[in-house]
Each structure stands twice: as structure tokens, then as C-alpha cells.
Enzyme design. Structure first.
Site, mmCIF file in Angstrom:
data_model
loop_
_atom_site.group_PDB
_atom_site.id
_atom_site.type_symbol
_atom_site.label_atom_id
_atom_site.label_comp_id
_atom_site.label_asym_id
_atom_site.label_seq_id
_atom_site.Cartn_x
_atom_site.Cartn_y
_atom_site.Cartn_z
ATOM 1 N N ASP A 184 0.833 -1.198 0.000
ATOM 2 C CA ASP A 184 0.000 0.000 0.000
ATOM 3 C C ASP A 184 0.872 1.253 0.000
ATOM 4 O O ASP A 184 0.628 2.211 -0.748
ATOM 5 C CB ASP A 184 -0.910 -0.022 1.226
ATOM 6 C CG ASP A 184 -2.065 0.968 1.140
ATOM 7 O OD1 ASP A 184 -2.431 1.364 0.020
ATOM 8 O OD2 ASP A 184 -2.601 1.332 2.195
ATOM 9 N N HIS B 265 -4.319 2.632 -7.177
ATOM 10 C CA HIS B 265 -5.484 2.271 -6.378
ATOM 11 C C HIS B 265 -6.718 2.010 -7.251
ATOM 12 O O HIS B 265 -7.560 1.178 -6.890
ATOM 13 C CB HIS B 265 -5.774 3.353 -5.335
ATOM 14 C CG HIS B 265 -5.006 3.154 -4.062
ATOM 15 N ND1 HIS B 265 -3.688 3.540 -3.928
ATOM 16 C CD2 HIS B 265 -5.358 2.583 -2.883
ATOM 17 C CE1 HIS B 265 -3.273 3.222 -2.705
ATOM 18 N NE2 HIS B 265 -4.261 2.647 -2.065
ATOM 19 N N HIS C 219 -6.238 -1.441 -8.455
ATOM 20 C CA HIS C 219 -6.617 -2.310 -7.331
ATOM 21 C C HIS C 219 -8.125 -2.494 -7.293
ATOM 22 O O HIS C 219 -8.634 -3.618 -7.168
ATOM 23 C CB HIS C 219 -6.144 -1.688 -6.009
ATOM 24 C CG HIS C 219 -6.913 -2.172 -4.809
ATOM 25 N ND1 HIS C 219 -8.169 -1.673 -4.468
ATOM 26 C CD2 HIS C 219 -6.631 -3.111 -3.886
ATOM 27 C CE1 HIS C 219 -8.617 -2.301 -3.392
ATOM 28 N NE2 HIS C 219 -7.701 -3.166 -3.008
ATOM 29 N N HIS D 261 -5.480 -5.792 0.655
ATOM 30 C CA HIS D 261 -5.502 -4.522 -0.087
ATOM 31 C C HIS D 261 -4.134 -4.173 -0.679
ATOM 32 O O HIS D 261 -4.000 -3.925 -1.876
ATOM 33 C CB HIS D 261 -5.961 -3.415 0.864
ATOM 34 C CG HIS D 261 -5.865 -2.031 0.303
ATOM 35 N ND1 HIS D 261 -6.798 -1.508 -0.555
ATOM 36 C CD2 HIS D 261 -4.928 -1.053 0.485
ATOM 37 C CE1 HIS D 261 -6.458 -0.275 -0.885
ATOM 38 N NE2 HIS D 261 -5.334 0.033 -0.264
#
Length: 364
Positions: free
Chosen positions: A171, A254, A257, A271
Site C-alpha cells: 500500500d 489504487h 486495485h 488490499h
């Protein structure tokens, strides 16, 4: 043009720091609601009670029901009101902490955040993710300020499975590259206005710390010990990445993702594991120098983050499924539109395929 940076009022990090929780919170009052899972209360209650020993503090320990939903937030609110609590202390993972932040916001009282894992940069953020009772995403609750205190006990963090710290590195890995893209496009950031140079420097430092300490921190996590490298990476995962993304912006990684969440094969991933591959795809998307892409792939390989579709669990690559990923990544309101050029689903599809091939070649 307005430039804004936001962060927690106070960030505290250290080994066994939870033993000092009373010292850090006494000025909020003397009635505290402590929210944690049943297991979290079993592990932490004695330590926290010992910290407040000899004070006039009244502690109410409440078990978190597992979902950051409107119903759960309202349930905790009622307890806070009945007990006349002066502050909320959230202890645990993301959903527990988001619930504590939401409750404190609605009751207009301070919130103290004590994360037990370092898998994301959420502890420092002015944001709660709200779900339905069934665990489906409902909405983002944008908060007017960041937590009053974020207290990180590195001994607790390093007792958790190594996978969580590694996912946190995934992350945090995106922070600098998404900040760079957002600054280049002069995008608005979550803090409001434009990024400050301070926030961008923090985002860059986050990446530098990961490169120099990530592998050493992984080994420390596998041995469940606190080292200087682990301390540095915990700070990068939690604080530097948190301030970096809120005050500099997020972009392609992101969104990619988010696209992968549509695939059943990726549901087992954390995540940060999906964000790490999304970072490689973003670098391909913006045609970054091959040396930079290889540096990121090397880092991911060292610490154990996925660099290919196969390592993400996608062994049978279907064009129509990857196009669905790409289309979701480019949906209305997605942060991929903070990239400094127009991005279409076909561009994301191509970037995913090339990122996968580069990862395969590196492994060979």
C-alpha cells in the site's frame, strides 16, 4: 491556488508504547470508551487498566461486532452517550478503527487510534469506510479532521503475521508514484486544494524508506521482533503513506486495485497486495523508465508482494475478464483520472498485460 496538508494531531510510535496510553490521553477527560474485538479486549484490557491505575479514569470496554456499519456506529454512539464518555479509543484493524473515528465524529469528542497491524495507511486518515450489515461497501464518510492521536505500539505490530506488514508495504509503495502523478496533473487532493511540497517530500521519503528497509523489516516480521528497520517501515506504512496519500493524492495504482476486486480469484488478497501490482501497472501506463519499473519489481520480489497475475491467483488469463478490470478501474470518479493524461480501459488492459510479462521475465 490553495495548498493544504493534513495529518493526525499527534503521532506516537514506540515499542511497548501502549503501556503509556494514560499519559498520552489524560487531557481528554476521565471517561473513555475502548472499542476492540473480543480477542483484542482479552489481549489489551489488562495492559490498559494497568496504565490507568492510580488515576480517576473510568474505562468502558466494548466489543466491536465486526462490521463498520451504520447500525454498529449508532449502537456504540448510544453507549458513549449513556456513559458520558469524553473520548473514544479504537484498538485493532481497519474496520474497528473506522468505527471509532465515526462514533467520535458524530458524538463530537476526541478519538485515539491504536492499530494492531500495519497493513494499510488508514489509521491516520480523516476517512471511515462504511459497509452494510452484510459487509458490502456502502459509502465513504469524509471526516472534518484526522484522529487526535495515533498511538502505534511496534511490539504489538510485530507480533501479528508478517503478511500484514508486507501488505502494508504494498500500500505504501504506491504513495510516491501516485503523489507524483497527481502533482504532475495538478489534481485536487483529499485534504482539499493542491498538494504541498512538504507532503510530496513525505511521499518520496516513504518510498526511500521502503527500498532501504523493506527486506530487513520482512525478516524481522517473520521472526516477530522489533528492529530499527521494522520501526522505519511501520512509520512509512502508517504515517508517511497516510499523510502522503491524503495530502498529495492517489491515482492509477489504487484504481487498478479497485478493478481487480471484481475478480473472484483476487478475493483472498489483502488490499496492499493488489495495490503493489497496480503500482507496476501504473508505471507501465505512464511509460516510466525501465530501470524504475525493474526497481519496483525487485522490491516486490524481495519482500514477497505479487508481481504477476499468476502470483495474484489468476492462472487462466481471460481477455474479457481483464477488460472488466480495466473498465472498472476507469469508472466515473475513479482516481485513475488524476493521471496527467487521459486513460481509457484499453490503456489499462495493455498496462496490466505488460506489467505481468515484465514480472514473469524478472522471475526467469
Amino acid at each position: 491556488m490553495t495548498n493544504i496538508i493534513i495529518s493526525p494531531s499527534k503521532y506516537i510510535q514506540g515499542k511497548d508504547e501502549i503501556h503509556n496510553v494514560s499519559k498520552h490521553t489524560y487531557f481528554f477527560g476521565n471517561k473513555f470508551l475502548l472499542l476492540a474485538t473480543e480477542n483484542g479486549i482479552k489481549r489489551m484490557k489488562g495492559i490498559i487498566e494497568e496504565s490507568f491505575k492510580g488515576t480517576d479514569a473510568k474505562l468502558t470496554f466494548e466489543t466491536f461486532n465486526g462490521e463498520c456499519s451504520r447500525k454498529e456506529i449508532q449502537r456504540i454512539e448510544k453507549i458513549v452517550e449513556e456513559k458520558g464518555c469524553d473520548a473514544v479509543i479504537g484498538i485493532g484493524g481497519g474496520k474497528t478503527l473506522d468505527t471509532a473515528k465515526a462514533v467520535a465524529y458524530y458524538r463530537k469528542i476526541p478519538v485515539v487510534i491504536i492499530p494492531t497491524i500495519a497493513s494499510t495507511d488508514a489509521p491516520c486518515s480523516a476517512l471511515s469506510v462504511i459497509y452494510t450489515e452484510k459487509g458490502e461497501f456502502s459509502e465513504y464518510l469524509i471526516l472534518p479532521k484526522n484522529p487526535d492521536i495515533v498511538l502505534v505500539d511496534t511490539a504489538i505490530i510485530m507480533k501479528s503475521p508478517a503478511r500484514f506488514l508486507i501488505a502494508g508495504m504494498g500500500d505504501a509503495l504506491a504513495t510516491y508514484f501516485e503523489a507524483r502523478a497527481s502533482v504532475r496533473s495538478n489534481s485536487d487532493v483529499m485534504a482539499g486544494g493542491k498538494a504541498t511540497k512538504t507532503a510530496f517530500a513525505i511521499a518520496k521519503l516513504c518510498y526511500e524508506i521502503l527500498l532501504s528497509n523493506g527486506y530487513k523489516a520482512r525478516i524481522a516480521a517473520e521472526k516477530n521482533v522489533v528492529t530499527q528497520a521494522a520501526q522505519a517501515v511501520i512509520e512509512a506504512n502508517t504515517y508517511l503513506s497516510g499523510v502522503g496519500f491524503e495530502s498529495c493524492g492517489i491515482a492509477g495504482a489504487h484504481s487498478i486495485h479497485n478493478g481487480f476486486t471484481i475478480l473472484h480469484e483476487c478475493h483472498h488478497l489483502l488490499h496492499g497486495e493488489k495495490v503493489a501490482f497496480g503500482t507496476i501497472a501504473q508505471l507501465v501506463l505512464e511509460n516510466s523508465p525501465i530501470e524504475e519499473i525493474e526497481e519496483v519489481i525487485h522490491f516486490c520480489t524481495q519482500v514477497g508482494l505479487p508481481t504477476t497475475l499468476e502470483k495474484m491467483g489468476i492462472s487462466d488469463v481471460k481477455e474479457e475478464e481483464l477488460m472488466k478490470v480495466a473498465e472498472l478501474a476507469c469508472g466515473e470518479g475513479e482516481t485513475i483520472h488524476n493521471m496527467p493524461f487521459k486513460v481509457e480501459p484499453q490503456d489499462v488492459y495493455a498496462a496490466i498485460l505488460i506489467a505481468d510479462e515484465l514480472g514473469r521475465q524478472y522471475i526467469k
